[in-house]
Design an enzyme around this catalytic site. Structure first.
Site, PDB file in Angstrom:
ATOM      1  N   HIS A 268       0.488  -1.389   0.002  1.00 47.43           N
ATOM      2  CA  HIS A 268       0.115   0.061  -0.085  1.00 47.43           C
ATOM      3  C   HIS A 268       0.599   0.777   0.238  1.00 47.43           C
ATOM      4  O   HIS A 268       1.606   1.330  -1.167  1.00 47.43           O
ATOM      5  CB  HIS A 268      -0.997  -0.220   1.298  1.00 47.43           C
ATOM      6  CG  HIS A 268      -2.289   1.063   1.050  1.00 47.43           C
ATOM      7  ND1 HIS A 268      -2.584   1.680   0.357  1.00 47.43           N
ATOM      8  CD2 HIS A 268      -2.757   1.316   2.146  1.00 47.43           C
ATOM      9  CE1 HIS A 268      -3.386   2.321   0.700  1.00 47.43           C
ATOM     10  NE2 HIS A 268      -4.150   2.235   1.675  1.00 47.43           N
ATOM     11  N   HIS A 307      -2.109  -2.055  -9.388  1.00 46.82           N
ATOM     12  CA  HIS A 307      -3.403  -1.370  -8.795  1.00 46.82           C
ATOM     13  C   HIS A 307      -4.516  -2.406  -9.540  1.00 46.82           C
ATOM     14  O   HIS A 307      -4.482  -2.725  -9.864  1.00 46.82           O
ATOM     15  CB  HIS A 307      -3.458  -0.143  -9.614  1.00 46.82           C
ATOM     16  CG  HIS A 307      -3.960   1.071  -8.077  1.00 46.82           C
ATOM     17  ND1 HIS A 307      -5.420   1.144  -8.055  1.00 46.82           N
ATOM     18  CD2 HIS A 307      -3.511   1.651  -7.567  1.00 46.82           C
ATOM     19  CE1 HIS A 307      -6.125   1.851  -7.092  1.00 46.82           C
ATOM     20  NE2 HIS A 307      -4.336   2.665  -6.712  1.00 46.82           N
ATOM     21  N   ASP A 363       2.986   5.297  -6.051  1.00 47.29           N
ATOM     22  CA  ASP A 363       4.007   5.233  -5.679  1.00 47.29           C
ATOM     23  C   ASP A 363       5.512   5.118  -6.266  1.00 47.29           C
ATOM     24  O   ASP A 363       6.668   5.452  -5.775  1.00 47.29           O
ATOM     25  CB  ASP A 363       3.933   4.350  -4.788  1.00 47.29           C
ATOM     26  CG  ASP A 363       3.386   4.271  -3.903  1.00 47.29           C
ATOM     27  OD1 ASP A 363       2.374   3.488  -3.358  1.00 47.29           O
ATOM     28  OD2 ASP A 363       3.497   5.660  -2.550  1.00 47.29           O
TER      29      ASP A 363
HETATM   30  C1  SDX Z   1      -1.128   2.015  -3.026  1.00 51.32           C
HETATM   31  O1  SDX Z   1      -6.075   1.118  -3.406  1.00 51.32           O
HETATM   32  C2  SDX Z   1      -5.809   2.248  -3.327  1.00 51.32           C
HETATM   33  O2  SDX Z   1      -6.206   3.132  -3.900  1.00 51.32           O
HETATM   34  C3  SDX Z   1      -4.265   2.286  -2.885  1.00 51.32           C
HETATM   35  C4  SDX Z   1      -3.175   3.448  -3.493  1.00 51.32           C
HETATM   36  C5  SDX Z   1      -3.560   4.593  -2.976  1.00 51.32           C
HETATM   37  O3  SDX Z   1      -3.875   5.490  -3.400  1.00 51.32           O
HETATM   38  O4  SDX Z   1      -4.510   4.492  -1.750  1.00 51.32           O
HETATM   39  O5  SDX Z   1      -3.405   3.324  -5.206  1.00 51.32           O
HETATM   40  C6  SDX Z   1      -1.752   3.274  -2.959  1.00 51.32           C
HETATM   41  O6  SDX Z   1      -1.109   1.479  -2.407  1.00 51.32           O
HETATM   42  C7  SDX Z   1      -0.633   1.734  -4.611  1.00 51.32           C
HETATM   43  C8  SDX Z   1      -0.455   0.529  -4.723  1.00 51.32           C
HETATM   44  C9  SDX Z   1       1.243   0.620  -3.782  1.00 51.32           C
HETATM   45  N1  SDX Z   1       2.036  -1.371  -3.790  1.00 51.32           N
HETATM   46  C10 SDX Z   1       2.662  -1.550  -4.449  1.00 51.32           C
HETATM   47  O7  SDX Z   1       3.667  -0.887  -6.578  1.00 51.32           O
HETATM   48  C11 SDX Z   1       2.967  -3.098  -4.504  1.00 51.32           C
HETATM   49  C12 SDX Z   1       3.417  -3.384  -5.666  1.00 51.32           C
HETATM   50  N2  SDX Z   1       1.837  -3.498  -6.313  1.00 51.32           N
HETATM   51  C13 SDX Z   1       1.499  -5.072  -6.564  1.00 51.32           C
HETATM   52  O8  SDX Z   1       2.072  -5.675  -5.145  1.00 51.32           O
HETATM   53  C14 SDX Z   1       0.089  -5.002  -6.370  1.00 51.32           C
HETATM   54  O9  SDX Z   1      -0.213  -4.750  -8.057  1.00 51.32           O
HETATM   55  C15 SDX Z   1      -1.176  -4.209  -6.026  1.00 51.32           C
HETATM   56  C16 SDX Z   1      -0.735  -4.491  -4.360  1.00 51.32           C
HETATM   57  C17 SDX Z   1      -1.163  -3.043  -6.179  1.00 51.32           C
HETATM   58  C18 SDX Z   1      -2.233  -5.046  -6.198  1.00 51.32           C
HETATM   59  O10 SDX Z   1      -2.402  -6.163  -6.405  1.00 51.32           O
HETATM   60  P1  SDX Z   1      -3.916  -6.917  -6.633  1.00 51.32           P
HETATM   61  O11 SDX Z   1      -5.544  -5.892  -7.325  1.00 51.32           O
HETATM   62  O12 SDX Z   1      -4.218  -8.403  -5.852  1.00 51.32           O
HETATM   63  O13 SDX Z   1      -3.660  -7.975  -7.848  1.00 51.32           O
HETATM   64  P2  SDX Z   1      -2.523  -9.164  -8.192  1.00 51.32           P
HETATM   65  O14 SDX Z   1      -2.034  -9.205  -6.729  1.00 51.32           O
HETATM   66  O15 SDX Z   1      -3.888 -10.074  -7.758  1.00 51.32           O
HETATM   67  O16 SDX Z   1      -2.613  -8.972  -8.975  1.00 51.32           O
HETATM   68  C19 SDX Z   1      -2.592  -9.140 -10.218  1.00 51.32           C
HETATM   69  C20 SDX Z   1      -1.617 -10.203 -11.351  1.00 51.32           C
HETATM   70  C21 SDX Z   1      -0.708 -11.085 -10.642  1.00 51.32           C
HETATM   71  O17 SDX Z   1      -0.133 -12.396 -11.413  1.00 51.32           O
HETATM   72  P3  SDX Z   1      -1.163 -13.951 -11.483  1.00 51.32           P
HETATM   73  O18 SDX Z   1      -0.808 -14.098 -10.485  1.00 51.32           O
HETATM   74  O19 SDX Z   1      -2.462 -13.250 -12.293  1.00 51.32           O
HETATM   75  O20 SDX Z   1       0.514 -13.990 -12.967  1.00 51.32           O
HETATM   76  O21 SDX Z   1       0.005 -10.051 -11.757  1.00 51.32           O
HETATM   77  C22 SDX Z   1       1.115  -9.313 -11.048  1.00 51.32           C
HETATM   78  C23 SDX Z   1       0.698 -10.531  -9.659  1.00 51.32           C
HETATM   79  O22 SDX Z   1       1.176 -11.553  -9.529  1.00 51.32           O
HETATM   80  N3  SDX Z   1       1.229  -8.597  -9.572  1.00 51.32           N
HETATM   81  C24 SDX Z   1       2.737  -8.163 -10.207  1.00 51.32           C
HETATM   82  C25 SDX Z   1       2.598  -6.477  -9.357  1.00 51.32           C
HETATM   83  N4  SDX Z   1       1.140  -6.369  -9.379  1.00 51.32           N
HETATM   84  C26 SDX Z   1       0.371  -7.567 -10.077  1.00 51.32           C
HETATM   85  N5  SDX Z   1       3.834  -8.500 -10.529  1.00 51.32           N
HETATM   86  C27 SDX Z   1       4.636  -7.761 -10.856  1.00 51.32           C
HETATM   87  N6  SDX Z   1       5.216  -6.639  -9.899  1.00 51.32           N
HETATM   88  C28 SDX Z   1       3.802  -5.856  -9.378  1.00 51.32           C
HETATM   89  N7  SDX Z   1       4.427  -4.721  -9.003  1.00 51.32           N
END
Ligand code: SDX
Length: 429
Positions: A268, A307, A363
């Site tokens: 997050h 996201h 971020d």
């Molecule tokens: C914020 O919700 C909000 O509004 C949050 C926010 C706010 O203003 O409050 O916008 C602020 O939290 C932004 C997000 C910051 N976090 C990161 O940058 C951390 C990296 N991102 C991931 O952890 C992820 O993308 C999330 C947590 C942000 C979202 O996760 P989801 O929606 O649960 O998506 P998922 O984990 O189900 O991913 C879908 C697929 C998966 O691959 P498969 O299992 O389908 O093969 O995408 C992949 C994930 O492994 N994936 C990533 C990835 N994010 C998702 N692979 C590599 N790197 C990534 N960053």
């Protein structure tokens, strides 16, 4: 005219049900009528991590994840970043309309005159280790604020809600700056009411022996824009925490402390700090392909990418990237920027990321700019929490006024064992 209903047939009983559809949703409680016998509890919806569940009705922030649209009370974030200022945006989020000149001046007066904290807060913070993470200090200290304002328990009193809202928006920057100064072993700097909201924050962070701190106007403005971009984001994990905690009718300091705890997580708000650590670990542009290979093998996440809602470029990331140039003109370009831009270039072209609709989020670039401004990585998420406090409070106020809301208490699907008789320890093997 097609009826706004869903016809559901339970094939276990052959019975058919008409479920009303409103605002693109069905009420989960309407599923309870679908039973296999009179004493059956009825159907529930099952949605771990709330992938497809609306928890509330809200008029504060609108996001279209596919189009990359973000609006606060209907105003596009790009226009607010360009033409407004953070305090005006905080007013907009909380009261629902842009303030008149008089309304803004009154709001600014209240915020400015609530920036001091009780002197005992300094004693409380002295108990943290020298290397305590600022987010842990912020979490604990904001929670402790609730003990200084017992009137905050009067959450059904509109005037009390408003005073606590002003206090939190005003004091979170002061406590945040104190966290930074504590980690450096520097004396705390008291608020300077002559300065703007972000100018005063920079003064409390960086003032040394000078009689009066003069914030660099370019950095002061850039930070104000970043605060606007981080102010609210509908029902993210931190806001969900604030609403769930606030639904118990606890004071808003305790609810906001819960939001800080959620924001602290690297998935997050903690991602901005994690991005910088990732870029430092990569170390050079020629090592980017190897890192990307590790991400595609599932060994790493590309921090700052992806996201839950945006399946397009996060409009905030675009705005932050645009504001970066003005900061780098003053501070010099962050050498890690080249690595970040190469990561972005590859990710936007690579099928692994395209297929998963992974784009830079808010971020990804913010940490690069904060570091260029001389801020340590540990404080980056605190810089997220400061403006997000206004959004959390707007959401908390909306929840307290919503007649549909009550204490948040989800159900579960029980998977454990049932009805086991106690076994004396002498008989356990
Ligand atoms: C914020 O919700 C909000 O509004 C949050 C926010 C706010 O203003 O409050 O916008 C602020 O939290 C932004 C997000 C910051 N976090 C990161 O940058 C951390 C990296 N991102 C991931 O952890 C992820 O993308 C999330 C947590 C942000 C979202 O996760 P989801 O929606 O649960 O998506 P998922 O984990 O189900 O991913 C879908 C697929 C998966 O691959 P498969 O299992 O389908 O093969 O995408 C992949 C994930 O492994 N994936 C990533 C990835 N994010 C998702 N692979 C590599 N790197 C990534 N960053």
């Amino acid at each position: 005219m097609p009826s706004e209903t869903l016809t559901v047939t339970d094939n276990r009983t052959g019975k058919t049900y008409e479920l009303p559809i409103s605002d693109g949703t069905i009420r989960a409680t309407d599923l309870r009528q679908i039973r296999i016998s009179p004493d059956d509890f009825g159907l529930m919806s099952y949605d771990p991590a709330f992938m497809n569940t609306a928890s509330c009705r809200s008029a504060i922030t609108f996001i279209d994840g596919d189009q990359g649209i973000l609006e606060y009370r209907g105003y596009p974030i790009e226009q607010l970043a360009e033409q407004s200022n953070f305090l005006e945006v905080a007013y907009l989020l909380i009261y629902g309309e842009l303030p008149t000149k008089e309304q803004f001046e009154t709001f600014r007066y209240h915020i400015t005159h609530h920036t001091f904290v009780h002197e005992n807060i300094k004693e409380f913070m002295r108990g943290f280790r020298h290397d305590a993470h600022p987010m842990g200090m912020l979490l604990g200290t904001v929670g402790a604020l609730s003990t200084f304002y017992p009137d905050a328990k009067l959450i059904n009193d509109a005037r009390s809600r408003e005073i606590q809202t002003h206090r939190l928006i005003a004091k979170v920057p002061t406590i945040s700056a104190f966290c930074y100064r504590h980690s450096l072993g520097l004396p705390y700097v008291y608020p300077d009411n002559d300065l703007s909201y972000t100018g005063n924050f920079l003064s409390m962070m960086f003032k040394m022996t000078e009689a009066k701190y003069q914030p660099n106007p370019v950095l002061e403005k850039a930070l104000d824009v970043f605060f606007i971009l981080h102010a609210d984001h509908e029902q993210n994990a931190g806001t969900n925490a604030v609403r769930a905690i606030g639904s118990t009718e606890v004071d808003p300091y305790s609810a906001v402390a819960g939001g800080i705890g959620a924001l602290y997580g690297p998935l997050h708000g903690g991602a901005n700090e994690a991005v910088l650590r990732m870029l430092r670990e990569i170390g050079s542009v020629d090592r980017v392909p190897d890192f990307i290979k590790g991400v595609k093998n599932g060994e790493r996440l590309l921090m700052g990418f992806g996201h839950r809602v945006y399946k397009n470029y996060d409009p905030r990331a675009r705005a932050i990237k645009k504001a970066a140039d003005s900061v780098f003109e003053v501070t010099g370009v962050n050498p890690l920027l080249k690595i970040g831009l190469e990561l972005e270039r590859i990710a936007l072209e690579d099928d692994y990321f395209i297929k998963r609709k992974l784009y830079p989020n808010v971020d990804f670039f913010s940490g690069l700019i904060y570091e260029a401004m001389g801020l340590p990585a540990e404080i980056f998420t605190v810089l997220f929490a400061i403006p997000r406090t206004a959004g959390w409070l707007a959401q908390w106020l909306e929840m307290t006024a919503d007649p549909e809301q009550k204490i948040a208490r989800p159900r579960q699907v029980y998977t454990g064992q049932r009805r086991r008789d106690y076994i004396p320890v002498s008989q356990r093997g």
